[in-house]
Design an enzyme around this catalytic site. Structure first.
Site, PDB file in Angstrom:
ATOM      1  N   LYS A  92       0.842  -1.204   0.000  1.00 30.51           N
ATOM      2  CA  LYS A  92       0.000   0.000   0.000  1.00 30.51           C
ATOM      3  C   LYS A  92       0.874   1.250   0.000  1.00 30.51           C
ATOM      4  O   LYS A  92       2.001   1.205   0.478  1.00 30.51           O
ATOM      5  CB  LYS A  92      -0.848   0.026   1.279  1.00 30.51           C
ATOM      6  CG  LYS A  92      -2.009  -0.934   1.305  1.00 30.51           C
ATOM      7  CD  LYS A  92      -2.824  -0.742   2.580  1.00 30.51           C
ATOM      8  CE  LYS A  92      -3.971  -1.723   2.642  1.00 30.51           C
ATOM      9  NZ  LYS A  92      -4.952  -1.579   1.572  1.00 30.51           N
TER      10      LYS A  92
ATOM     11  N   ARG B 196     -10.409 -11.354   1.644  1.00 29.95           N
ATOM     12  CA  ARG B 196     -11.277 -12.381   1.034  1.00 29.95           C
ATOM     13  C   ARG B 196     -10.607 -13.748   1.040  1.00 29.95           C
ATOM     14  O   ARG B 196     -11.272 -14.770   1.030  1.00 29.95           O
ATOM     15  CB  ARG B 196     -11.676 -11.933  -0.381  1.00 29.95           C
ATOM     16  CG  ARG B 196     -10.539 -11.766  -1.321  1.00 29.95           C
ATOM     17  CD  ARG B 196     -10.899 -10.922  -2.540  1.00 29.95           C
ATOM     18  NE  ARG B 196     -10.875  -9.483  -2.255  1.00 29.95           N
ATOM     19  CZ  ARG B 196     -11.155  -8.537  -3.149  1.00 29.95           C
ATOM     20  NH1 ARG B 196     -11.514  -8.882  -4.369  1.00 29.95           N
ATOM     21  NH2 ARG B 196     -11.106  -7.267  -2.822  1.00 29.95           N
TER      22      ARG B 196
HETATM   23  N1  BES Z   1      -8.167  -3.653   4.219  1.00 30.17           N
HETATM   24  C1  BES Z   1      -8.296  -3.216   2.878  1.00 30.17           C
HETATM   25  C2  BES Z   1      -9.592  -2.458   2.610  1.00 30.17           C
HETATM   26  C3  BES Z   1      -9.789  -1.139   3.325  1.00 30.17           C
HETATM   27  C4  BES Z   1      -9.522   0.055   2.663  1.00 30.17           C
HETATM   28  C5  BES Z   1     -10.296  -1.092   4.594  1.00 30.17           C
HETATM   29  C6  BES Z   1      -9.748   1.248   3.309  1.00 30.17           C
HETATM   30  C7  BES Z   1     -10.510   0.109   5.246  1.00 30.17           C
HETATM   31  C8  BES Z   1     -10.248   1.277   4.598  1.00 30.17           C
HETATM   32  C9  BES Z   1      -8.279  -4.421   1.932  1.00 30.17           C
HETATM   33  O1  BES Z   1      -7.545  -5.511   2.343  1.00 30.17           O
HETATM   34  C10 BES Z   1      -7.673  -3.959   0.646  1.00 30.17           C
HETATM   35  O2  BES Z   1      -6.563  -3.580   0.666  1.00 30.17           O
HETATM   36  N2  BES Z   1      -8.463  -3.978  -0.409  1.00 30.17           N
HETATM   37  C11 BES Z   1      -8.022  -3.531  -1.673  1.00 30.17           C
HETATM   38  C12 BES Z   1      -8.558  -4.467  -2.730  1.00 30.17           C
HETATM   39  C13 BES Z   1      -7.966  -4.232  -4.083  1.00 30.17           C
HETATM   40  C14 BES Z   1      -6.526  -4.662  -4.119  1.00 30.17           C
HETATM   41  C15 BES Z   1      -8.781  -5.016  -5.102  1.00 30.17           C
HETATM   42  C16 BES Z   1      -8.584  -2.121  -1.900  1.00 30.17           C
HETATM   43  O3  BES Z   1      -9.724  -1.882  -1.530  1.00 30.17           O
HETATM   44  O4  BES Z   1      -7.834  -1.284  -2.406  1.00 30.17           O
HETATM   45 ZN    ZN Z   2      -5.486  -5.389   1.779  1.00 28.66          ZN
END
Ligand code: BES
Ligand code: ZN
Ligand code: ZN
Length: 489
Positions: free
Chosen positions: A269, A343
């Site tokens: 991230k 997931r």
């Molecule tokens: N934990 C994150 C989602 C999230 C984002 C929670 C903001 C709380 C606040 C999740 O694991 C994630 O990183 N999801 C990605 C998915 C993408 C790679 C398809 C996302 O939402 O960017």
């Molecule tokens: Zn994630």
């Protein structure tokens, strides 16, 4: 401690009495109370308009140190949320002043849209939820929660509704507990340590506890979860809590995403805001707190909490984009993005829950997608279910507790977005669109025929802004929602 008291506001010794005032209707008949409100209105600075406040430090013949008048707005617009906000504001003012007690006066006159029970419940909830300060890492402990919050009402109302107090107090305690865990930094809650913290309370609450450690996860072939955990030195686990009342007619499995920190893995991230990903275990915290509250309030339904706990970090041993893993139930998944890890751990946990407990209903809670926050913002969760009745019951429970859930579609034709060329599916969509939906469709592959709903709490679980009865940081969203839902399904 929350209490109902039949002491009169005009007689009681108090550090602070909070009085609700409407701009177009008197909520009280007591002449002294009416006089206070009229005095305030004379000042022209206060009219009972919503959210306006006025503080008096001295009132003749009264025993209280402070009277705080808070506007509710128009009488006909009052609803349970108005009352939660009012009580929350009163408690927050008392907290700011470092008081130890506050008294809240319950409106005397019956509101046409609100029963007395609803009024009492909402005031208790607003006050109880607001009475939390996260002090675990502060030397200065002076801004402690209030010791006592009394709702001042008539003797007959206090007697008739005393049972609401215990139920609301228990829900508020559970909400606070979830917030404590979610606010805790990730260095102090790696998976096994977090499992221990929960287990200690679960043991006292007489819940059945099963902890699957890494060796058992390997034996049982939790391939997707183990791939997510591979990058961290902290070993993963799955904690299972069971509440089994005698003669239960239904069994509900609650599955909560428990990523104790989500750096994204090799699909790292960006740095900005990454620290907030300590909250990526909010689903697990919510489920654990709900089971602990259920052990107190004793609903008739059997409840199983399944908490997959892992840390998602990049390292030399981390899983890679392009890796293919096999889930507990034997489905192959191409990990196209290691940041879509929630997931993956839920897939194994849900297949395991169906296989082991054959629940009548399964509900998962997860801070699953940023896309969901883009769609619904920081205050509203998304609910997905192929079962309209279950989905509607969740939306309705959320309406009641003001933990808002918005129904979202699960279009089967979107499944092609997560089709993989070489595995059974990929863990992310082929383009950026409908990210919250493709995540939900992915999860749907792992529930078999079980009635199931998915609640994406990525927005409301953790926030930057204070509200009237919840401070910034963790909100504990979902605990009251699930407890309320248990009474509906
Ligand atoms: N934990 C994150 C989602 C999230 C984002 C929670 C903001 C709380 C606040 C999740 O694991 C994630 O990183 N999801 C990605 C998915 C993408 C790679 C398809 C996302 O939402 O960017
Ligand atoms: Zn994630
Ligand atoms: Zn995550």
């Amino acid at each position: 401690m929350l209490k109902l008291s039949s002491q009169k506001p005009t007689k009681i010794k108090s550090e602070l009495i909070a009085l609700p005032v409407c701009e177009n209707h008197l909520l009280f008949t007591d002449p002294t109370v009416v006089q206070i409100i009229q005095e305030a209105e004379k000042l022209k600075e206060f009219s009972g308009k919503k959210d306006k406040e006025l503080l008096f430090y001295h009132f003749e013949n009264l025993q209280t140190q402070r009277i705080l008048l808070i506007g509710l707005g128009k009488y006909e617009d009052i609803n349970p949320e108005t009352l939660r906000q009012f009580a929350g504001k009163a408690v927050k003012t008392a907290l700011k002043k470092k008081l130890s007690c506050a008294d809240i006066v319950v409106p005397e006159n019956q509101h046409k849209n609100l029963s007395t029970a609803d009024t009492i419940e909402s005031l208790l909830e607003g006050a109880g939820l607001a009475n939390h300060v996260y002090l675990a890492y502060k030397k200065d402990q002076s801004k402690k929660p209030l010791k006592t919050i009394r709702l001042l009402t008539s003797a007959s109302v206090a007697k008739k509704h005393h049972k609401i107090v215990d139920r609301v107090a228990s829900a508020c305690r559970a909400n606070h507990l979830a917030r404590e865990w979610i606010n805790m930094p990730s260095n102090d809650k790696p998976p096994l340590k977090f499992a221990d913290m929960i287990s200690e309370l679960a043991r006292k609450a007489d819940l059945k506890i099963t902890l699957l450690k890494e060796k058992e996860l390997i034996d049982k072939k939790f391939g997707a979860l183990l791939a997510v955990a591979a990058g961290s030195i902290h070993r993963p686990c799955v904690l299972i809590l069971e509440y089994s009342p005698p003669a239960a007619e239904k069994c509900i499995a609650l599955v909560g995403k428990g990523v104790t920190f989500d750096a994204g893995g090799i699909s790292l991230k960006p740095a900005a805001g990454m620290g907030d990903m300590k909250s990526d275990m909010s689903g697990a915290a919510t489920v654990a707190a709900t089971l602990l509250a259920a052990a107190e309030t004793a609903p008739k339904t059997r409840l199983i909490g399944v908490l997959p706990l892992v840390e998602n970090l990049p390292s030399g041993s981390a899983c890679r984009p392009g890796d293919i893993v096999r889930s507990y139930g034997g489905k192959t998944i191409e990990i196209a993005n290691t940041d879509a890890e929630g997931r993956l751990i839920l897939a194994d946990a849900m297949e395991y829950a169906v296989d082991t407990f054959a629940p009548d209903i399964m509900i998962d809670l997860a801070t699953l997608t940023g896309a969901c926050v883009v769609a619904l913002g920081e205050k509203i969760a998304a609910v997905f279910s192929p079962d309209d009745a279950l989905r509607d019951a969740i939306v309705e429970a959320g309406r009641h507790t003001h933990e808002r859930c918005w129904p979202m579609p699960l279009p089967e034709d979107y499944r092609k977005l997560i089709k993989s060329d070489i595995a059974d599916m990929r863990n992310v969509g082929k383009n950026r669109w409908a990210g919250a939906i493709t995540a939900a469709i992915f999860l749907k592959s792992f529930v078999g025929e079980t009635r199931w709903a998915h609640i994406d709490i990525a927005g409301p679980a953790y926030g930057k802004s204070d509200s009237d009865y919840i401070s910034s940081g963790a909100s504990g969203f979902g605990v009251r929602l699930l407890l309320n839902l248990l009474e509906r399904i």
